[in-house]
Design a protein around this motif. Structure first.
Motif, PDB file in Angstrom:
ATOM      1  N   ASP A 196      29.598 -33.737  88.538  1.00  0.00           N
ATOM      2  CA  ASP A 196      28.813 -33.671  89.580  1.00  0.00           C
ATOM      3  C   ASP A 196      27.042 -34.439  89.354  1.00  0.00           C
ATOM      4  OD1 ASP A 196      28.613 -34.182  92.534  1.00  0.00           O
ATOM      5  OD2 ASP A 196      28.127 -32.746  93.048  1.00  0.00           O
ATOM      6  N   GLN A 200      25.751 -37.260  89.949  1.00  0.00           N
ATOM      7  CA  GLN A 200      24.595 -38.222  90.784  1.00  0.00           C
ATOM      8  C   GLN A 200      23.586 -39.313  90.101  1.00  0.00           C
ATOM      9  OE1 GLN A 200      25.950 -34.988  93.955  1.00  0.00           O
ATOM     10  NE2 GLN A 200      24.075 -34.253  92.372  1.00  0.00           N
ATOM     11  N   HIS A 265      30.784 -41.377  94.619  1.00  0.00           N
ATOM     12  CA  HIS A 265      30.930 -40.895  95.558  1.00  0.00           C
ATOM     13  C   HIS A 265      31.807 -41.099  96.672  1.00  0.00           C
ATOM     14  CE1 HIS A 265      28.238 -38.152  93.143  1.00  0.00           C
ATOM     15  NE2 HIS A 265      28.739 -37.027  94.427  1.00  0.00           N
ATOM     16  N   HIS A 279      35.001 -31.450  94.012  1.00  0.00           N
ATOM     17  CA  HIS A 279      33.810 -31.981  94.212  1.00  0.00           C
ATOM     18  C   HIS A 279      33.642 -33.248  92.876  1.00  0.00           C
ATOM     19  CE1 HIS A 279      31.415 -35.340  95.650  1.00  0.00           C
ATOM     20  NE2 HIS A 279      30.289 -34.896  95.164  1.00  0.00           N
ATOM     21  N   CYS A 283      34.971 -36.701  90.731  1.00  0.00           N
ATOM     22  CA  CYS A 283      33.542 -37.836  90.305  1.00  0.00           C
ATOM     23  C   CYS A 283      33.884 -37.566  88.879  1.00  0.00           C
ATOM     24  CB  CYS A 283      32.448 -36.753  90.624  1.00  0.00           C
ATOM     25  SG  CYS A 283      31.964 -36.717  92.285  1.00  0.00           S
TER      26      CYS A 283
HETATM   27 FE   LIG Z   1      28.403 -34.666  94.260  1.00  0.00          FE
END
Ligand SMILES: [Fe+2]
Length: 392
Positions: A196, A200, A265, A279, A283
């Motif tokens: 993640d 990001q 996302h 999550h 990703c």
């Molecule tokens: Fe995230």
């Protein structure tokens, strides 16, 4: 060039910094609501360390345990339960779920009403008129960067979607990041949360609202995550790798809150609303395929597109051993991302019960998310379906 820069009021980073939690909390008040991640046992190291630090200042502490991603209904119940305690600050201890729940409770205690009054997409989307009570964010995973973001992601069981509360007043007043709290994370959580953070950083680096400040932090975060995620996953005496990942996560939060994200996302939000996919795992699975689709779509516009020029830095960052090699650019980093998820054994999307026939609805839901609006190029729904299929 126009941009705005938001950060937590104060960031304290470093091993052992948890010992300062009590002295720091008392600056906000004496009645502290501790929102604790249900994944942390009461006798786990992070919980004991926080209680020891708070006990040193004789603070009045009420505890609320959040299990899994916070649900809209659970946050409303929590606010009603703790109102009479009149907390002066909320301490979120855990992964993004606990920290986001702390932010939501803080805002609702001051602004009144219920979550759906303020929630994006499925709620009434009203802005918060006042900042919440101070939030002290203490992450125990290295991934979401929630300690440095101004939104709280909540799940609606009724609508089967995830949506955010958002506003400057949700930004934590203090982010206390002690990487030692992540030392005993199990490999699967290290993998998904770390992916993640890496995603990001990469998405905010390429996103439409990227700016020179977020670019610098995103590149630094990607460098640290790419060199340290696998060592942290494998475990052992890897304090330096844990430090790298905690910093990458913090930087990823600063980047996403100041720049935005992208199609990974958007798709992960759609998946997370309907299927029990962690999550970060979603990703990590989607990132190489979205990057590949973005590069193809941008190249179709212009081979000298400024975002493509930025993409060329990715090989140097993610595959440093090949720095300077020409001719194979932006392919190596995609291979490296695929290799990372394979080495960590991230299960494919089909293992969560997702079928090919589910993909068009997921792509349509992703196209409606806020995150996908930051993607550097519009990816049509059939392309989103192909991306999902590649990760099935
Ligand atoms: Fe995230």
């Amino acid at each position: 060039m126009n941009f705005e820069w938001m950060t937590p009021g104060r960031i304290i980073f470093g091993r052992g910094s948890i010992g300062r939690a009590g002295r720091l909390a008392v600056e906000f008040g004496r009645r502290i609501l501790l929102v604790r991640d249900g994944g942390l046992a009461a006798d786990s190291g992070p919980v004991e360390a926080v209680y020891a630090a708070l006990a040193g200042e004789r603070l009045e502490v009420e505890e609320a345990v959040v299990r899994g991603e916070p649900a809209v209904e659970a946050v409303d119940e929590l606010v009603a339960r703790v109102r009479s305690f009149e907390p002066e600050a909320v301490c979120g201890l855990g992964g993004g779920s606990a920290i986001d729940a702390a932010k939501a409770v803080s805002a609702l205690l001051v602004n009144g009403g219920e979550v759906l009054d303020y929630l994006e997409v499925i709620g009434r989307g009203r802005p918060f008129s006042m900042p919440g009570i101070p939030v002290l964010a203490i992450p125990t995973t290295a991934g979401t960067g929630a300690e440095a973001t101004r939104n709280a992601v909540l799940t609606s069981r009724a609508y089967k979607v995830k949506a955010s509360l958002r506003g400057a007043g949700l930004m934590p007043r203090l982010a206390l990041v002690d990487p030692a709290l992540t030392d005993s994370l199990p490999p699967a959580i290290t993998a998904s949360t770390g992916l993640d953070a890496l995603t990001q950083c990469l998405e905010s680096y390429l996103c439409l609202k990227a700016n020179p400040a977020t670019d610098a932090l995103a590149l630094e975060g990607m460098k640290r995550a790419s060199r340290s995620l696998l060592p942290a996953f494998r475990g052992g005496d890897v304090a330096e790798a844990r430090d790298d990942m905690a910093l990458a996560a913090l930087l990823s939060g600063l980047c996403l809150t100041n720049a935005g994200l992208g199609a990974v996302h958007g798709l992960a939000a759609a998946l997370g609303g309907l299927f029990p996919v962690p999550h970060g795992a979603a990703c990590g699975l989607l990132l190489p395929h979205v990057l590949s689709a973005n590069i193809r779509a941008l190249a179709a516009q212009s081979t000298s597109h400024p975002v493509l020029v930025k993409c060329r830095r990715l090989d140097d960052i993610l595959v440093p051993e090949c720095e300077g090699l020409e001719g194979v650019k932006t392919v190596l980093c995609i291979d490296r991302l695929l290799e990372m998820t394979a080495k960590m054994g991230i299960p494919r999307l089909s293992s969560y019960g997702i079928k090919d026939s589910d993909l068009p609805a997921l792509a349509a839901a992703a196209a409606r998310t806020g995150s996908i609006k930051g993607n550097p190029v519009v990816l049509p729904e059939p392309v989103l379906v192909d991306i999902l299929r590649a990760a099935l």
